[in-house]
Design a protein around this motif. Structure first.
Motif, short mmCIF file in Angstrom:
data_model
loop_
_atom_site.label_atom_id
_atom_site.label_comp_id
_atom_site.label_asym_id
_atom_site.label_seq_id
_atom_site.Cartn_x
_atom_site.Cartn_y
_atom_site.Cartn_z
N ARG A 246 4.20 20.07 10.13
CA ARG A 246 2.97 21.27 10.23
C ARG A 246 2.03 21.89 8.96
NH1 ARG A 246 1.48 23.46 14.62
NH2 ARG A 246 3.65 23.00 15.32
N ASP A 247 3.11 21.71 7.74
CA ASP A 247 2.44 22.01 6.72
C ASP A 247 2.32 21.36 5.56
OD1 ASP A 247 5.45 22.86 6.54
OD2 ASP A 247 4.99 24.60 5.79
N LEU B 51 -4.95 18.35 5.70
CA LEU B 51 -3.32 18.61 4.38
C LEU B 51 -4.33 16.84 4.00
CD1 LEU B 51 -0.67 20.21 4.70
CD2 LEU B 51 -2.94 21.18 3.79
N GLY B 52 -5.14 15.99 4.14
CA GLY B 52 -5.02 14.75 4.17
C GLY B 52 -4.44 13.51 4.34
N SER B 53 -3.60 13.92 5.28
CA SER B 53 -1.81 12.87 5.70
C SER B 53 -3.02 11.10 6.09
CB SER B 53 -1.49 13.64 6.43
OG SER B 53 -0.55 14.82 6.68
N ARG B 54 -1.75 10.69 6.17
CA ARG B 54 -2.44 9.89 6.43
C ARG B 54 -0.89 8.19 7.56
NH1 ARG B 54 -5.95 11.56 5.86
NH2 ARG B 54 -7.46 11.01 3.40
N VAL B 55 -2.03 7.50 8.40
CA VAL B 55 -1.00 6.72 9.21
C VAL B 55 -1.23 5.24 8.68
CG1 VAL B 55 -0.15 5.88 11.57
CG2 VAL B 55 -0.25 8.70 10.62
N VAL C 109 0.72 -1.30 -0.11
CA VAL C 109 -0.21 0.19 -0.58
C VAL C 109 1.05 1.22 0.01
CG1 VAL C 109 -2.21 1.63 1.39
CG2 VAL C 109 -2.09 -0.96 0.93
N TYR C 110 1.94 1.52 1.17
CA TYR C 110 3.01 2.38 0.94
C TYR C 110 3.56 2.62 -0.55
CZ TYR C 110 6.68 4.41 2.61
OH TYR C 110 8.49 5.69 2.41
N THR C 111 3.70 1.45 -0.72
CA THR C 111 4.54 1.79 -3.04
C THR C 111 3.61 2.73 -3.39
OG1 THR C 111 6.13 -0.16 -2.02
CG2 THR C 111 5.82 0.58 -4.67
N LYS C 112 2.42 1.89 -3.58
CA LYS C 112 1.12 2.50 -4.04
C LYS C 112 0.86 3.79 -4.46
CE LYS C 112 -2.38 1.21 -7.20
NZ LYS C 112 -3.46 0.01 -7.04
N ILE C 113 0.80 4.46 -2.62
CA ILE C 113 0.16 5.53 -2.83
C ILE C 113 1.29 6.71 -2.41
CG2 ILE C 113 -2.05 4.29 -2.04
CD1 ILE C 113 -1.03 5.20 0.95
N LYS C 114 2.55 6.27 -2.39
CA LYS C 114 3.31 7.26 -1.57
C LYS C 114 3.20 8.44 -2.30
CE LYS C 114 7.83 4.54 -3.24
NZ LYS C 114 9.22 3.82 -2.85
N SER C 115 3.78 8.57 -3.22
CA SER C 115 4.08 9.65 -5.14
C SER C 115 3.21 10.90 -5.01
CB SER C 115 3.92 9.42 -5.87
OG SER C 115 2.48 8.42 -6.22
N GLN C 116 1.36 10.11 -4.30
CA GLN C 116 0.71 11.67 -3.44
C GLN C 116 0.78 12.13 -1.91
OE1 GLN C 116 -3.15 9.17 -2.81
NE2 GLN C 116 -2.54 8.06 -4.20
N PHE C 117 2.16 12.22 -1.61
CA PHE C 117 2.25 12.30 -0.31
C PHE C 117 3.62 13.83 -0.47
CE2 PHE C 117 -0.52 9.13 0.17
CZ PHE C 117 -1.05 9.72 1.23
N ASP C 118 3.58 14.79 0.19
CA ASP C 118 5.10 15.97 0.74
C ASP C 118 6.01 15.21 1.30
OD1 ASP C 118 3.69 17.62 -0.76
OD2 ASP C 118 3.07 18.10 1.34
N CYS C 119 5.84 14.03 2.07
CA CYS C 119 6.93 12.95 3.00
C CYS C 119 6.78 11.87 3.78
CB CYS C 119 7.73 14.10 4.40
SG CYS C 119 6.57 14.14 5.19
#
Length: 545
Positions: A261-262, A290-294, A206-216
């Protein structure tokens, strides 16, 4: 030992009217065994023991067993009842004889206790390192330690070699993408399941597939013994590419919060064992809309629920592979093709897969073991595996990671829970174990004592529930009100339990046919403590307990 100490205290009660000399000897004996028990507790938490530590532990254990048997016999004789002239006289004479026996037997046990204690001081057992580094596991091949975490394989596996991952991966992504209550709110998905179910693999896919959508983003393994500071440092380093050596715990949390934070962030915390650890980690997670995920993974239902309690969270219970995917995974590992199984092996492979019960690590371990044989298609080898699935757990490299996974779960249990789990080794493979009868057995064996005002029944029920929540045993049946009626134990877990029980001379299992070198028929030269006869004509597959 934990059942012996309360019995020694009860023997000292005034009702037994021991002579002052015997009373002093038993007090001394109780104190000596109490000191040994403190060290045994430390040894039980160690990941590996050397030969001297194991030898000393075994001597103390056998001494405590003999003491407990002795106390049981004495208290039974001293509690004997009888009414009327002759019966009263016989009871009085028996008690006098019993008190005389106590004096001589206590002398013998005291001498043994002092001898064992002198070995402890002579070899300075408690002064030596009791565990290897937390990221290492014992290796029977190297005779030492494997420094690389075997979970790394799950992070670099070729997706084309995975089986049954597509459905769970898309479901988990869908849970993280749900838009009710605001798509931009911080969301947590907790993946929970027993060891070997593929939680790390699923989370990484899951991490590999969606990680491009996140800043970090960061994928961090927590592990059983890792400190929270190390985990937070790994997250910081994944974000920034470096880690200042001057940062302390509190400063690190502040730095992480300021950095996030941002930013829209994705964090995977793999293999969380304790709620306290999660409570520290969650402080760093900024709710910035900002739509963060854990994503977290854990074996513990309570930890999974805790991860989802503060944020918009969902618990995802990972399921075993279905029959088709189990066969595909098994055949691909053995024959490098999911359609290459010889016709004469299809029936026996089906029976092996039934015992693996859809657990990916169990399937891969068994398949690797079979693939390592020169005659891969030998029906005799496959039938031996079918009949003794857990035998290679003792030493074959193909089962090394399986052993480690099971050992981690076992070591995470309290001493009382370990004892209750080992007791399940008396039940034959495939048994339906009724909860009501099991908790009564635990209580009658002395494994459960009153605590904080709760009676033994309440404590035993809580032990049963905790073993389920930690995914050590599986629910088999509910009643009409949704209460658990019975449980069962996965075949590989049962074999692990029997190996541990044999090692600790807790239970000796005798099966048919008897084998001279079978793992289930050895007791290490010690007298049997508990004997479970599991002969085929008496074996029951349901309603045991």
């Amino acid at each position: 030992m934990r059942t012996l100490l309360p019995k020694l205290a009860a023997l000292l009660a005034g009702k037994y009217k021991l002579s002052s000399g015997v009373h002093k000897q038993i007090v001394s004996l109780r104190n000596e065994m109490g000191s040994m028990n403190a060290l045994l507790v430390r040894l039980s938490r160690a990941a590996a023991l050397d030969e001297q530590q194991r030898d000393w532990r075994d001597k103390v254990r056998e001494l405590s067993y003999d003491m407990e048997d002795c106390v049981d016999v004495f208290t039974h004789d001293l509690n004997g009842s009888g009414h009327g002239g002759k019966a009263w006289l016989r009871r009085r004479l028996r008690k006098i004889k019993t008190r005389h026996k106590i004096a001589s037997r206590v002398e013998e046990l005291k001498a043994r206790a002092l001898q064992v204690s002198s070995c402890h001081h002579r070899y300075k057992i408690d002064e030596r390192t009791l565990s290897p580094p937390p990221d290492c596991i014992p290796s029977p091949r190297a005779g030492g330690l494997v420094a690389i975490d075997p979970r790394m394989e799950a992070l670099y596996v070729d997706p084309n070699n995975l089986v049954g991952i597509d459905g769970p991966r898309e479901k988990l992504i869908k849970l993280l993408s749900r838009e009710e209550d605001g798509a931009n709110r911080l969301r947590v998905a907790a993946v929970v399941g027993s060891g070997g179910m593929g939680k790390t693999t699923l989370a990484h896919q899951v991490y590999t597939k969606i990680k491009s959508q996140f800043d970090c983003k960061a994928f961090v393994t927590v592990s059983q013994n890792a400190s929270t500071f190390k985990t937070l440092s790994d997250i910081y380093q994944a974000f920034r590419g470096w880690m200042p050596s001057s940062l302390k715990d509190g400063q690190l949390i502040v730095e992480l919060r300021n950095y996030l934070r941002d930013k829209r962030y994705l964090i995977v915390l793999d293999d969380i064992w304790a709620i306290n650890a999660w409570n520290t980690f969650k402080v760093c997670f900024v709710e910035n809309n900002l739509g963060s995920r854990v994503i977290t993974t854990t074996r513990n239902e309570d930890v999974a629920k805790a991860c989802c309690s503060c944020f918009h969270g969902h618990v995802y219970r990972i399921k075993p592979l279905n029959d088709l995917d189990s066969r595909r995974l098994f055949y691909k590992r053995v024959f490098y093709s999911d359609e290459a199984c010889p016709k004469q092996l299809k029936n026996v492979s089906g029976e092996i897969l039934k015992k693996c019960d859809g657990v990916p690590l169990a399937i891969l371990s068994v398949a690797s073991y079979l693939a390592s044989h020169e005659e891969v298609s030998s029906k005799e080898t496959w039938e031996k595996m079918q009949n003794h699935l857990g035998f290679p757990l003792e030493g074959h490299p193909a089962f090394e990671w399986m052993r480690h996974v099971l050992t981690l779960g076992y070591n995470d249990l309290s001493l009382d829970l370990k004892t209750c789990l080992l007791y399940l080794g008396i039940f034959p493979q495939g048994s339906k174990i009724r909860k009501e009868n099991l908790v009564k057995r635990w209580i009658s064996e002395g494994f459960v004592t009153e605590k904080h005002g709760y009676g033994p029944e309440d404590i035993a029920e809580s032990y049963f529930t905790e073993l389920i929540n930690k995914n050590m045993i599986q629910i088999d049946e509910y009643d009409d009100c949704g209460h658990v009626l019975s449980c069962r134990v996965h075949d590989l877990m049962l074999d692990f339990i029997i190996l541990k029980s044999t090692e600790e001379n807790f239970i000796t299992v005798i099966k048919e046919p008897p084998t001279g070198n079978g793992a289930h028929n050895r007791n290490g030269g010690f007298e049997f403590r508990r004997l479970s006869l599991q002969l085929s004509k008496f074996r029951m597959h349901s309603g045991v307990g």
